[in-house]
Enzyme design. Structure first.
Site, PDB file in Angstrom:
ATOM      1  CG  LEU A   1      20.609  19.280  12.723  1.00 20.42           C
ATOM      2  CD1 LEU A   1      20.226  18.080  11.534  1.00 20.42           C
ATOM      3  CD2 LEU A   1      21.279  18.407  13.566  1.00 20.42           C
TER       4      LEU A   1
ATOM      5  CG  HIS B   1      24.597  18.891  14.704  1.00 22.68           C
ATOM      6  ND1 HIS B   1      24.336  20.236  14.750  1.00 22.68           N
ATOM      7  CD2 HIS B   1      24.731  18.227  15.962  1.00 22.68           C
ATOM      8  CE1 HIS B   1      23.849  20.499  15.923  1.00 22.68           C
ATOM      9  NE2 HIS B   1      24.205  19.365  16.355  1.00 22.68           N
TER      10      HIS B   1
ATOM     11  CB  SER C   1      27.872  26.185  19.625  1.00 22.49           C
ATOM     12  OG  SER C   1      26.894  26.185  20.541  1.00 22.49           O
TER      13      SER C   1
END
Ligand code: PAF
Length: 279
Positions: free
Chosen positions: A33, A37, A185
Site C-alpha cells: 500500500l 491507496h 504505483s
C-alpha cells in the site's frame, strides 16, 4: 481493526452488517500500500459506515512471464497503514481458498479486455474481472473504490457490475502522483534511481498532449505525436501504446473532445508502467 482471512467468515460478517443497515465501503487492493491507496481508503472512510479493505495478490491476473512472484508484499507495513486509515475490517484471503483445486469459473468482459493493456497482457483483465466479482460477492459492499490510474480496469469493472446487475456503486478516484508527476504505483519500487527519474516523462508527455488540446488541437494523430515527441527525450522509456479513446467503449477516436481519455503504457528497464488523463 478486525482481520479476517476466512472467506465464509467475511461473507457472514458482511451479511450481518448489511442486516444491521450499515453502509459498507470496500477498497480491494493487492497490498504494498502507498499514498494512492491511502487516498482511496480516506475517501471510502468518509463515504461508508463500515470500511473493508482486502489485500490479495491475485495470481489469475498475472501472465506466466509476469511478476507474480516478485510483486512487492509487505503485510506488516500494510496492516499498519490500514490501521492509520481507520479501516474496520482487513480481509486477507489465501490463494488456495480463492482458487481451490478444481476451480473453473472466469469472467470475460468482451471487447474491453483485448485492447490497450489487454493486447500485451492477454488474460489480465479476465483475472481482474474474476477476482473483483468474487470479492464483491464475498464482501457485499454498497460502494467499491478504485483508482483512475488503472483506467481500463475501472471501465471493465463498471461494465461488469452493470451487465451482471451487481448493485454496487463503482467509485473511481483521481490518480495520486509523486511531486514530479509520476503516478503512484506499487511497481514504482522496481525502478532504479535513474529509471525513476526518467519515469516522470510519462506524465509530462500526457500534460503536453493536454496542453495541445487546450490550445485547440483535437486531432488524435497530432496529440499522439505530441506524446511521442516528448517521450523522445528519454530513450530508456519504451512506449508500448498511446491510446486516445472513448471513455466508456475504449474505442480509438480520430478527434478528441471533452471526456476523451489518453492512456499510455511504457516499459522502463524491466518495469511496465501505465498512466492516463481525461481531457
Ligand atoms: O488494482 C488492483 O490493485 C487490482 O487489479 C485489484 C482491483 C485489487 C484486483 O486484483
Amino acid at each position: 481493526m478486525k482481520i479476517i482471512e476466512d472467506i465464509d467468515e467475511m461473507h457472514h460478517y458482511a451479511m450481518q452488517l448489511r442486516h444491521e443497515g450499515k453502509a459498507i465501503g470496500f477498497v480491494p487492493t493487492m497490498g504494498a500500500l502507498h499514498e494512492g491507496h491511502l487516498s482511496l481508503m480516506r475517501q471510502a472512510r468518509e463515504a461508508s459506515e463500515h470500511l473493508v479493505v482486502s489485500i490479495f495478490v491475485n495470481p489469475a491476473q498475472f501472465g506466466p512471464k509476469e511478476d507474480y512472484k516478485e510483486y512487492p508484499r509487505d503485510p506488516r507495513g500494510d496492516t499498519g497503514m490500514t490501521r492509520t486509515a481507520d479501516v474496520d475490517t482487513l480481509f486477507t484471503p489465501s490463494p488456495s481458498a480463492i482458487y481451490p483445486e478444481g476451480y473453473r469459473t472466469y469472467v470475460d468482459v468482451e471487447g474491453l479486455s483485448g485492447v490497450m493493456c489487454g493486447r500485451t497482457r492477454p488474460g489480465h483483465f479476465r483475472g481482474v474481472a474474476t477476482i473483483v466479482l468474487k470479492l464483491l460477492n464475498i464482501v457485499r459492499p454498497h460502494k467499491a473504490f478504485f483508482g483512475q490510474k488503472d483506467y481500463q480496469q475501472t471501465v471493465i469493472i463498471r461494465r461488469m457490475t452493470k451487465d451482471l446487475h451487481l448493485g454496487v456503486d463503482v467509485m473511481v478516484l483521481p490518480t495520486v502522483r509523486e511531486a514530479d508527476g509520476l503516478a503512484m504505483s506499487s511497481r514504482n519500487q522496481y525502478l532504479n534511481p535513474e529509471d525513476r527519474r526518467s519515469a516522470a516523462i510519462l506524465y509530462r508527455s500526457l500534460q503536453e498532449a493536454r496542453s495541445q488540446f487546450d490550445k485547440g488541437e483535437h486531432s488524435a494523430e497530432r496529440l499522439r505525436e505530441a506524446i511521442l515527441g516528448t517521450l523522445k527525450y528519454e530513450p530508456s522509456v519504451q512506449l508500448e501504446y498511446a491510446a486516445i479513446v472513448h471513455p466508456e467503449t475504449l474505442e480509438e477516436v480520430r478527434e478528441a473532445g471533452q471526456g476523451t481519455v489518453i492512456a499510455i503504457a511504457a516499459q522502463i528497464g524491466r518495469t511496465r508502467l501505465i498512466d492516463n488523463i481525461l481531457l
